[in-house]
Design an enzyme around this catalytic site. Structure first.
Site, short mmCIF file in Angstrom:
data_model
loop_
_atom_site.label_atom_id
_atom_site.label_comp_id
_atom_site.label_asym_id
_atom_site.label_seq_id
_atom_site.Cartn_x
_atom_site.Cartn_y
_atom_site.Cartn_z
CG HIS A 276 -0.58 0.19 2.44
ND1 HIS A 276 -0.26 1.02 3.42
CD2 HIS A 276 -0.26 -0.82 3.26
CE1 HIS A 276 0.10 0.88 4.55
NE2 HIS A 276 0.05 -0.54 4.58
CG ASP A 288 2.16 0.48 8.10
OD1 ASP A 288 1.90 -0.30 7.08
OD2 ASP A 288 1.30 0.42 9.11
CD GLU A 320 -3.20 -1.51 5.04
OE1 GLU A 320 -2.97 -2.57 5.61
OE2 GLU A 320 -2.98 -0.50 5.76
CD GLU A 321 -1.92 1.96 7.66
OE1 GLU A 321 -2.87 1.63 8.29
OE2 GLU A 321 -0.80 1.82 7.55
CG ASP A 349 1.36 -3.88 5.44
OD1 ASP A 349 2.09 -2.91 5.34
OD2 ASP A 349 0.23 -3.85 5.43
CG HIS A 443 -0.49 2.92 12.55
ND1 HIS A 443 -1.75 2.16 12.84
CD2 HIS A 443 -0.10 2.35 11.50
CE1 HIS A 443 -2.07 1.62 11.72
NE2 HIS A 443 -1.00 1.44 10.97
#
Length: 473
Positions: A276, A288, A320-321, A349, A443
């Site tokens: 992604h 990420d 994606e997130e 990923d 994140h």
């Protein structure tokens, strides 16, 4: 030329999904005549170097800085200039190989959110681990709301889990059994002013509410450790005053997936790889999934040195997130005929978590489309062949392979770990620190250039070149 999964028995092939047929032998007439040699494992791996991956990561971080104007820090979340820059970077890089690839964009509408300010107080103190969930709506009128903290039974997925005094309170809900969005909506329907989801394992908690609902309320995540004292006091009958504040927006934007497919090879038999292109709003997402984006792009720039027996299709998914939006949309648009052309999907990923383990999704033919188990073995064979340890992790729908396996396409993938906690046994296998997350910056704003394990990054980028020998020859 052998079958894609060369060690599948004829009886296994006969029992495969009605949606996804096993690979048949490629029509030699479909191959493009060229002086390029046929792709081989060793030759393609020889093009992969950590220094080149790092250079791309540095370029991606500079692109993430474009998001500072809107978000106040680097980010590549969809709708941001950082994500637009990422899409331009991928497209411009691929355009240099337009004689080798068919390159296309697939537009779709997506929901994005931005949290400008948030605050949670319980008994006039802020839990240290507090994080606002992605795609959370604001508190009412973007103002502070006050109410008692209400302990929700079970995992807050059913209306019956919420006590009658939830109305006008702030719901404290355990993670698990249903999505964060379902919990937020259930709390909203029960009359809560805000929801606090606490982790069911060590460490803080972040996530997304997914598709907006009129019942969603301002939603936070906190750690299990922060939640435990509140739970104990509430069970003892103590009243805990709390307040919540969320200044946030949720809006629709248009974004797009990027697809690059080789012009050579059997066009009816394609192997697909994807990662992604977006990050969360909280940070630049260099691991990420900047790492997956870069791995695919690096492979895609070297593959044109070779021919392929069967077509190769690369994908960079947007959204994606926000809930696997890009990959879900892509698969939903496939006709039955186009679905059958994709012989398997490989997900990339988080390739370079700093406290990494080499992780392989535990896909099986019993639970997933036939061929998924054989793909898993190809991954584990790679690590074994290179004298490396690996672990198997749940194939539970957390990444972009989800839509493929739900639609009968064999799938699998590798990772290096996110918010999971590394064990003592894994330290013996991979090094690192027990008790910490595989990616301590998962994140978060610190998912930057300092958040990459370059040794794992190079190893995992070489996985697909290794598989190419097994898949194509």
């Amino acid at each position: 030329m052998k079958y894609l999964i060369p060690f599948l028995s004829l009886s296994t092939l006969a029992a495969s999904s009605a949606i996804q047929h096993p690979l048949h032998e490629a029509d030699s007439q479909a191959l493009i005549n060229t002086k390029r040699p046929l792709v081989s494992s060793g030759a393609l791996q020889d093009h992969i170097f950590a220094k080149n991956l790092l250079k791309r990561a540095e370029e991606l971080y500079e692109i993430a800085r474009l998001g500072k104007k809107q978000y106040g820090h680097p980010t590549r979340v969809i709708g941001s200039e950082g994500h637009t820059g990422t899409l331009n970077y991928i497209t411009s890089t691929l355009s240099e190989y337009s004689d080798y690839y068919h390159i296309s964009n697939q537009s779709f509408k997506a929901v994005v959110g931005d949290v400008f300010a948030s605050r949670l107080l319980i008994e006039h103190k802020a839990p240290k681990s507090t994080r606002a969930m992605s795609l959370t709506p604001p508190t009412k009128n973007k103002d502070v709301v006050f109410g008692p903290l209400i302990l929700v039974e079970n995992q807050g997925c059913q209306a019956s889990d919420y006590p009658s005094n939830t109305t006008g309170g702030i719901a404290l809900v355990q993670r698990g059994a249903c999505s964060f969005g379902d919990k937020s909506a259930a709390a909203g329907k029960a009359g809560a002013l805000a929801a606090v989801v606490y982790n069911n394992e060590h460490g803080p908690l972040s996530g997304t509410l997914g598709t907006p609902s009129k019942y969603h309320i301002a939603t936070f995540g906190i750690s299990k450790e922060d939640a435990e004292p509140y739970i104990e006091e509430l069970k003892a009958g103590k009243k805990l005053d709390s307040s919540a504040y969320m200044d946030a927006i949720v809006e629709n934007v248009e974004t797009f997936n990027i697809i690059a497919q080789t012009k050579g090879g059997d066009q009816d038999n394609c192997v697909m790889l994807g990662g992604h292109s977006d990050s969360v709003g909280e940070g630049p997402g260099i691991n990420d999934d900047g790492s997956g984006t870069i791995s695919l792009l690096e492979i895609a720039t070297h593959l044109p040195k070779y021919t392929v027996q069967n077509c190769v299709r690369f994908a960079w998914w947007a959204g994606e997130e926000e809930g696997l939006l890009g990959s879900d949309y892509y698969v939903s648009q496939l006709s039955a005929e186009e679905n059958m052309k994709i012989r398997l999907f490989m997900d990339y990923d988080m390739m370079a978590s700093p406290n990494y383990a080499y992780q392989v999704y535990n896909a099986t033919n019993e639970a997933n489309p036939v061929g998924s188990g054989e793909l898993k073995k190809l991954y584990t064979d790679f690590y074994t062949a290179h004298g490396l340890n690996y672990t198997l992790i749940s194939f539970d729908g957390r990444s972009d392979y989800d839509a493929f396996i739900k639609h009968g396409i064999p799938g699998g993938g590798i990772a290096t770990g996110a918010e999971g906690v590394k064990t003592e046994e894994e330290v013996e296998m991979f090094g690192g620190k027990a008790g910490d997350w595989y990616d301590p910056c998962y994140h978060q704003l610190c998912d930057d250039l300092s958040n990459l394990a370059m040794d794992a990054f190079e190893v995992n980028t070489k996985v697909w070149p290794f598989l190419s020998l097994k898949i194509y020859c």
